[in-house]
Design a protein around this motif. Structure first.
Motif, PDB file in Angstrom:
ATOM      1  N   ARG A 213     -40.115  82.980 -34.211  1.00 19.85           N
ATOM      2  CA  ARG A 213     -41.546  82.865 -33.767  1.00 19.85           C
ATOM      3  C   ARG A 213     -42.262  83.317 -34.744  1.00 19.85           C
ATOM      4  N   TRP A 214     -43.023  82.584 -35.548  1.00 21.45           N
ATOM      5  CA  TRP A 214     -43.676  83.051 -36.637  1.00 21.45           C
ATOM      6  C   TRP A 214     -45.172  82.491 -36.655  1.00 21.45           C
ATOM      7  N   LYS A 215     -46.104  83.262 -37.236  1.00 25.72           N
ATOM      8  CA  LYS A 215     -47.443  82.424 -37.389  1.00 25.72           C
ATOM      9  C   LYS A 215     -47.440  82.185 -39.020  1.00 25.72           C
ATOM     10  N   PHE A 240     -54.854  88.198 -38.285  1.00 26.75           N
ATOM     11  CA  PHE A 240     -54.256  86.913 -37.572  1.00 26.75           C
ATOM     12  C   PHE A 240     -55.482  85.897 -37.173  1.00 26.75           C
ATOM     13  N   SER A 241     -56.600  86.597 -36.716  1.00 29.81           N
ATOM     14  CA  SER A 241     -57.869  85.912 -36.110  1.00 29.81           C
ATOM     15  C   SER A 241     -58.605  85.344 -37.000  1.00 29.81           C
ATOM     16  N   TRP A 253     -54.559  81.387 -39.414  1.00 30.40           N
ATOM     17  CA  TRP A 253     -53.097  81.415 -39.068  1.00 30.40           C
ATOM     18  C   TRP A 253     -52.868  80.439 -37.769  1.00 30.40           C
ATOM     19  N   ARG A 254     -51.654  79.849 -37.740  1.00 31.21           N
ATOM     20  CA  ARG A 254     -51.441  78.985 -36.703  1.00 31.21           C
ATOM     21  C   ARG A 254     -49.792  79.243 -36.075  1.00 31.21           C
ATOM     22  N   ASP A 255     -49.521  79.209 -34.733  1.00 32.72           N
ATOM     23  CA  ASP A 255     -48.217  79.428 -34.486  1.00 32.72           C
ATOM     24  C   ASP A 255     -47.273  78.550 -34.850  1.00 32.72           C
TER      25      ASP A 255
END
Lengths: 375, 411
Positions: A213-215, A240-241, A253-255
């Protein structure tokens, strides 16, 4: 080695935490210290060469003590000590038989250096192959990978024979036991394949313990490979935002969750197949305690890795090959939240075999046992 | 170390036959101290080898404990070979065999300290060792380098891949060693931490370390003499060729028109045959070398050029052997051998010995109008390394065997 450092090394030798240390004769303490003092770029080689002659000329009865002297030695010194022991063993071949009991004792003490114990096993094999072979199954969960590997293979071979004979239940049980003990990728893959052929499901992703699980964020520039040394926004602080300037406008950033058996984080999926670009991936990794770990990476692109903002290593080689655990980076987890940041760079090559822009990463102990995030 | 089963069986089966021929063979003992021999050009000028090969020509064949592309080197009555073993090719071997019968004299093993990942075809023991007659020096793909005396006593150990942690190539490293004037030259050129080092042959310490082009490079250094008689080493790379003073690491001259990163330069008759823009021949002198000729038609494949009797020979990967006039590069003829080829041919007694990847050794008579294969010997295993010549014999290795070819009865 300087005259000032030698007494410190000798004192250090005396204090080494040998659980069942074979006594090192006084005459060998100084040569052992000299050999253990070798370090990078050949430092200490001159003193070590003279000391090596003394060690190699000693009696075979001192081999267990020299094996003990390998505990805590660096990788250069391990090779110096190994060759001295081999030389003694060759010169006094018959005398090894008298050391069988001592070699067995040494092997039985898992506190000793894994490489010293492997060498002890090889010497024991030369002295008494039957006795050595009988010890092999006991190494299935050994802290030394070379010994463990041999035991895993023996068990897997036995399971394969059972499968061939039609005894599926025993074969599956033994394969599963071997899989749990295996730490090296080729053995894990080989055993998993045989279990699958017997109708058993193997969760390779879980077995290897990939971080999945990454961004991710990108693309940034890597024209002419210049991105490797350019610190884009993610290297200057992880927000991250926040949006930031990318190669062609704002990026954020996106998952990204890897569904691959091999934990691949494929930048071509979110960003399409781009060339001369840089991407970043970040993952939270939670730990109950502070502990030393290895961050193990496979990547055929240029890359850099940080843990909690500390740079671990980077490499600007492109498309020469990839394998599981290609790079093993020593690191220290802190209790609670940790953040792994990976920079992955694609170059300008256009051949079919240069499409990949991806990496795989897991966290393990020094032996390769997966450590997974506690959250 | 004959107690090891793989040696015991081979030695027992062949001891008697070997003993019978050993006297005749060792009478011609000489040295082959580096890749492509003491002259570094693959030519053994005063050695006569058998030209009509069949199975009877095999004096001995020994099972090996590890893989390798490296050539055997021969010093006196001893044959030295490097190998690597283990699933990760991280166990490094130096083996010493008796030339007469192939029996193992000693073996030393080391743990790799650098990265060992390679392409399947390369493996851990691709670079050929070298010797100055006192010591042998072995380098591995992991960039571990070891010096031993001829009896197997350790003189020094260096982990160049550990010292310089980005000095590696994930496809594998294969540059062979050369030694001259007390300096061992290790070409450790790759995409990242790329350098060539001059190591003190007695201690292993750095005499010099020269930054080199950041580009994967599988070529080997070639020794030549400078104008004042000093030893130079020619370092080939994608950028061209640099001649470096062996003692200091100073660049003496540079050729900058690009070169291959696979086949290596051959030095013959004071000229350099460089795999560059096909094949380019340089004559050293002054601040920059003079280009004598260039031939795209004589472009080598993986094999390096060979010069013999005023002719230059190149071999492409498929097996086309091209012969050119060494004076002007004019192509004289081509001969189709059975390929594919990775190894470089060697020459002895006026004949070329070419072994393909399938293990087929082909003897070529280049004096025939358009060359001709005069005999073949099937070794039955993949062979990627270059043969060596000494003791009136040819030495060939695979991943599993080392052969001595040249029985007295066949001479």
């Amino acid at each position: 080695m300087t005259s000032r450092s030698l007494p410190r090394l000798l004192a250090g030798l005396a204090l080494l935490p040998f659980a069942h240390a074979e006594p090192l004769p006084e005459s060998l303490r100084e040569p052992v210290a000299a050999v253990r003092a070798v370090s990078a770029e050949g430092r200490g080689n001159v003193a070590a060469a003279a000391a090596w002659q003394k060690l190699a000329g000693t009696d075979a009865k001192h081999i267990p003590a020299l094996l003990t002297a390998m505990d805590g030695a660096n990788d250069y010194a391990l090779n110096w000590l190994r060759s001295a022991i081999e030389t003694i063993a060759d010169r006094q071949r018959g005398a090894l038989a008298e050391s069988v009991a001592a070699l067995e004792r040494f092997l039985g003490d898992t506190g000793h250096s894994p490489r010293a114990r492997r060498l002890a096993f090889e010497l024991l094999t030369r002295a008494d192959a039957t006795k050595a072979s009988a010890l092999l199954p006991g190494f299935l969960n050994d802290p030394g990978n070379e010994l463990r590997r041999a035991a895993v293979q023996q068990l897997a071979d036995a399971a394969a024979a059972k499968a061939k004979a039609g005894d599926k239940a025993v074969a599956v049980g033994d394969f599963q036991k071997a899989l749990a003990a295996a730490r090296e990728a080729d053995q894990i893959e080989g055993i998993a394949k045989q279990l699958t052929e017997l109708g058993e499901k193997v969760d390779l992703q879980k077995t290897f313990g990939w971080v999945t699980r990454w961004k991710v964020i990108g693309p940034f520039d890597n024209t002419g490979g210049a991105g490797f040394n350019q610190a884009f926004a993610p290297e200057q602080g992880l927000e991250f935002s926040a949006e930031t300037d990318g190669l062609k406008g704002k990026v954020s950033w996106r998952d990204f969750e890897s569904k691959s058996d091999y934990g691949l984080v494929d930048f071509n999926q979110p960003f399409t197949s781009l060339k001369s670009v840089t991407g970043y991936a970040a993952a939270e990794f939670w730990s109950d305690s502070a502990r030393p770990v290895e961050v193990r990476l496979g990547c055929k692109n240029g890359w850099k890795v940080w843990l909690n903002g500390k740079f671990l290593f980077g490499r600007d080689e492109y498309h020469r090959g990839v394998e599981i655990d290609q790079y093993r980076l020593a690191a220290q987890l802190q209790p609670g939240r940790n953040v792994i940041l990976v920079k992955c760079l694609q170059n300008e090559q256009t051949e079919d075999w240069t499409k990949e822009w991806e990496f795989q990463l897991r966290v393990t102990d020094a032996q390769g046992t997966p450590i997974v995030s506690t959250k | 170390m004959n107690s090891f089963p793989f040696f015991r069986t081979a030695a027992r089966n062949r001891w008697l036959a070997a003993a019978v021929v050993s006297l005749a063979l060792t009478a011609q003992a000489d040295n082959w101290t580096q890749w492509r021999g003491p002259l570094g050009n693959g030519v053994a000028p005063d050695v006569k080898l058998p030209t009509q090969l069949d199975a009877q020509a095999i004096a001995w064949a020994i099972d090996l404990p590890g893989r390798g592309l490296s050539s055997p080197i021969i010093v006196g009555e001893r044959v030295f070979l490097s190998a690597s073993s283990g699933v990760k090719q991280d166990r490094l071997h130096v083996l010493c065999f008796n030339l007469a019968d192939g029996s193992l004299r000693w073996e030393r093993q080391f743990w790799a300290t650098g990265r060992t990942m390679t392409h399947e075809k390369i493996g851990g023991a691709a670079p050929t060792p070298t010797s100055d007659g006192e010591r042998i020096y072995a380098l591995y793909s992991s960039n571990d380098c070891v010096a031993l005396d001829l009896d197997g006593n350790l003189v020094w150990f260096r982990g160049l891949g550990r010292d310089y942690p980005n000095a590696s190539n994930s496809l594998g490293m294969s540059s062979s060693l050369v030694v001259a004037e007390g300096v061992l030259v290790a070409q450790v050129e790759n995409d990242s931490e790329s350098f060539t080092a001059g190591l003190d042959a007695k201690t292993g310490e750095n005499r010099w370390k020269l930054d080199r082009p950041k580009k994967a490079n599988w070529t080997s250094p070639s020794l030549l003499k400078g104008a004042d008689g000093r030893s130079l080493v020619a370092l080939q790379s994608a950028k061209g060729l640099a001649a470096v003073d062996v003692r200091t690491g100073a660049v003496v001259w540079n050729y900058g028109e690009g070169a291959s990163t696979v086949p290596s330069t051959t030095v013959a008759d004071g000229k350099l045959y460089v795999p560059s823009n096909g094949l380019t021949v340089l004559e050293p002198g002054g601040e920059s070398p003079k280009q004598l000729w260039r031939s795209p038609q004589l472009r080598p494949g993986t094999s390096s050029p060979l010069v013999l009797g005023g002719k230059v020979f190149t071999l492409n990967d498929g097996g086309i052997l091209s012969c050119g006039d060494a004076a002007d590069g004019k192509r004289l003829w081509q001969l189709r051998l059975k390929g594919p080829f990775s190894s470089t041919p060697v020459a002895a007694g006026g004949f070329l010995y070419c072994v393909n990847e399938k293990g087929l050794l082909q003897v070529v008579d280049p004096s025939l109008t358009e060359g001709g294969v005069v005999s073949e010997l099937e070794l039955g295993q993949e062979v990627l390394g270059t043969p060596s010549v000494a003791g009136g014999s040819l030495f060939v290795r695979s991943d599993r065997k080392l052969w001595r070819i040249g029985r007295a009865s066949a001479l």
